[in-house]
Design an enzyme around this catalytic site. Structure first.
Site, short mmCIF file in Angstrom:
data_model
loop_
_atom_site.label_atom_id
_atom_site.label_comp_id
_atom_site.label_asym_id
_atom_site.label_seq_id
_atom_site.Cartn_x
_atom_site.Cartn_y
_atom_site.Cartn_z
CG MET A 3 -2.04 1.03 1.12
SD MET A 3 -3.17 0.69 -0.24
CE MET A 3 -4.06 -0.71 0.40
CE1 TYR A 16 -4.89 6.29 -9.42
CE2 TYR A 16 -5.99 5.01 -11.11
CZ TYR A 16 -4.96 5.84 -10.73
OH TYR A 16 -4.02 6.22 -11.65
CD GLU A 17 -3.41 1.84 -4.05
OE1 GLU A 17 -3.40 1.17 -3.02
OE2 GLU A 17 -3.55 1.36 -5.19
N GLY A 18 -7.45 4.46 -2.58
CA GLY A 18 -7.96 5.15 -1.40
C GLY A 18 -8.25 6.59 -1.73
#
Length: 598
Positions: free
Chosen positions: A298, A443-445
């Site tokens: 992450m 995206y990616e949180g």
């Protein structure tokens, strides 16, 4: 339509004089790498990206990736021809393996050097760069949690890019709430530990394509009897093609792309709906460790998305600068009466260009310092030193991802504004950067999640101590700035912003345990306030290095000092206006009922 000129000197300067590449290479962990080798890589990658990848960007937007049904077989996804040629040359170059484990074919370079490569790749063609970016995440997860057999089987060809990887998390009912995943995994009797995977995943970047012969899917799924929520999730490796005993590709697995999304931007990157119908997969790590495994990749992934904000801002700036130099319109102040002036001579256009340029320097300083902190944490031999660098890296991740992608939306919008009416016309190409950029804040949180992470997890580190330690460093830097000629009020403005950040941080620490709703309501303005202050602190380091006569042309160094001064005088003061939003309670957000909002 502008060409792309890789900013080699800017990259070298920030690596060496802001992010301290020399300090990284002085560690035992990276003693096998020398600065000349990294410099040579940057030079050659810059040539490759400008010549081979950047020209494919328009094809990605106008042709895009195309989904085709197949009679009696799985559907296919076809990328533009120029993508295939560029990607084939990328694989042949070997640059993709640069930061990875040499046991599997990597060169074990520090992550900051990979960030430099990613910046130029992303600026050249964001849609194409997403394929190796997703592969990077899959490599990280398999390397950290996979079995020896899985590492030996998949990593060598994934590192070269011959095989690509995906992360299959999201489902129609499970977006940011990963705990709602419902894809099922059933053990296959009398097998070598294989599982049967059934379910649907959405928003899978490069879930199907024609750039590589094999795609390695990492899939989150639930095993029988697993607990609800995130604790019951496991991770599985599901290859597009099963492998024969000799490692060659065998029969097609039960994973198919049933459609691709029609999107605002990044048209060249296929965003796939993947259907798994009894696909064969194998556990990565232990059962029920799927979320922990996912978070392994992450930090790097979120940093890479933050880098996209920098990259697209730079591509849009280069195009708007060229247009402003070429486009003649009106008579600028001081020009002969009736003469048509290049619009770069008009103060408001110059303001927009300077804003773009200053933010690009600021974002590059933030992202590269973040990457350097990851490297220093990796290289630390002392537990306390490792903790210090890891805390800094963890703090900077939501700032890099959240701030850079928010700012990118603004900088690509400024590029359109500089073009005037022509910016709204697709033929100029500048609208593509605006459209491509919009996804990065999602995206990616989402950036709301980044802000929540900042106040919920990162603020809690040593009760705000990680943040105040960084602010202490900036206070010391103010004294050095005061000795530099030509910075005008920048030292004073930085001192004021640091004070504001301290006040905001202390307030949030005080309410964190008693008023979680107000804490979260304050999170987005706090991220902007703190992120802008941190960028200014890193630009102060840049200005100090430039004023001390680093080994660069005088005009280049002067521009670094001027850019930092502009940021400090015209952008940094916005932090003062955010303090009231940070210290306000959440009551106003909920003062209207949902019906009253209509």
């Amino acid at each position: 339509m502008s060409d792309y000129t890789p900013p080699i000197d800017d990259i070298r300067f920030v690596m060496n004089h802001v992010a301290d590449l020399g300090g990284i290479l002085a560690t035992e962990r990276f003693s096998h790498v020398d600065a000349d080798s990294i410099d040579a890589v940057i030079t050659e990658v810059a040539r490759f990206m400008a010549d081979e990848v950047a020209p494919t960007n328009v094809d990605g937007d106008r042709i895009g990736s195309q989904w085709h049904a197949s009679d009696g077989g799985p559907a296919t996804v076809v990328t533009p021809d120029s993508f295939k040629s560029a990607y084939e040359k990328w694989v042949a170059s070997g640059f993709g393996a640069m930061p990875f484990d040499p046991e599997y074919g990597g060169a074990d370079f520090p992550w900051i050097s990979a960030i430099a490569v990613q910046e130029m790749y992303t600026t050249s063609n964001m849609a194409l760069s997403l394929c190796p970016l997703l592969t990077q995440g899959a490599i990280d997860a398999i390397h950290a949690h996979g079995s020896t057999e899985q590492k030996n089987t998949y990593l060598p060809k994934m590192m070269t890019g011959e095989w690509t990887g995906t992360m299959n998390l999201t489902e129609p009912q499970a977006g940011s709430d990963v705990g709602a995943v419902s894809t099922k995994a059933q053990p296959i009797a009398d097998s070598d530990g294989a599982w049967s995977i059934t379910g649907q995943k959405i928003y899978i970047t490069y879930g199907e394509h024609d750039l590589a012969e094999q795609i390695i899917h990492l899939v989150l799924a639930r095993t029988p009897g697993s607990a609800p929520g995130t604790k019951g999730i496991s991770m599985f490796v599901v290859p597009k093609y099963l492998l024969n005993e000799d490692g060659s590709l065998g029969e097609r697995n039960g994973a198919e792309c049933v459609s691709i999304e029609h999107k605002l931007g990044i048209h060249g990157s296929p965003t796939c709906v993947m259907q798994f119908e009894g696909a064969t997969g194998w556990l990565v790590g232990n059962e029920h460790d799927g979320m922990r495994n996912m978070f392994t990749m992450m930090n790097n992934a979120r940093l890479s998305v933050g880098l996209q904000g920098l990259s697209l801002s730079d591509r849009a700036f280069q195009q708007s600068l060229q247009y402003a130099q070429d486009r003649e319109q009106g008579t600028a102040p001081g020009a002969p009466k009736g003469a048509a002036s290049p619009i770069i001579e008009h103060p408001d256009v110059r303001r927009m260009l300077m804003t773009q340029r200053a933010w690009i320097d600021a974002m590059r300083a933030l992202v590269y310092t973040n990457a350097a902190a990851l490297d220093r944490a990796d290289a630390a031999t002392d537990a306390d030193e490792q903790r210090t660098w890891r805390e800094l890296a963890d703090l900077l991740i939501p700032l890099s991802k959240g701030l850079c992608t928010d700012v990118c939306n603004e900088m690509t919008s400024l590029a359109l504004q500089i073009h005037g009416g022509m910016g709204y016309v697709e033929e100029t190409g500048v609208a593509q950067h605006y459209r491509d950029a919009r996804i990065a804040a999602i995206y990616e949180g989402t950036n709301g999640i980044q802000a929540a992470d900042l106040v919920g997890r990162k603020l809690a580190m040593r009760s705000g101590g990680v943040i105040t330690d960084l602010l202490d460093e900036f206070d010391l830097r103010v004294k050095e700035l005061a000795d530099i000629d030509g910075l005008a009020t920048f030292p004073d403005r930085l001192s004021e912003a640091v004070w504001t950040a301290r006040e905001a941080t202390a307030h949030l620490v005080s309410i964190a345990g008693s008023d979680p709703r107000s804490l979260l309501a304050s999170s987005t303005p706090y991220l902007r306030l703190l992120g802008t202050t941190v960028c200014a602190g890193f630009l102060a380091k840049s200005a100090i290095a430039a004023s001390n006569g680093a080994d660069y042309p005088a005009d280049f160094l002067s521009a670094k000092v001027t850019g930092a001064k502009f940021f400090g005088e015209q952008i940094l003061p916005t932090t003062a206006g955010l303090l009231a939003a940070v210290t306000s309670r959440a009551d106003d957000l909920f003062a209207l009922t949902s019906d009253q909002l209509l």
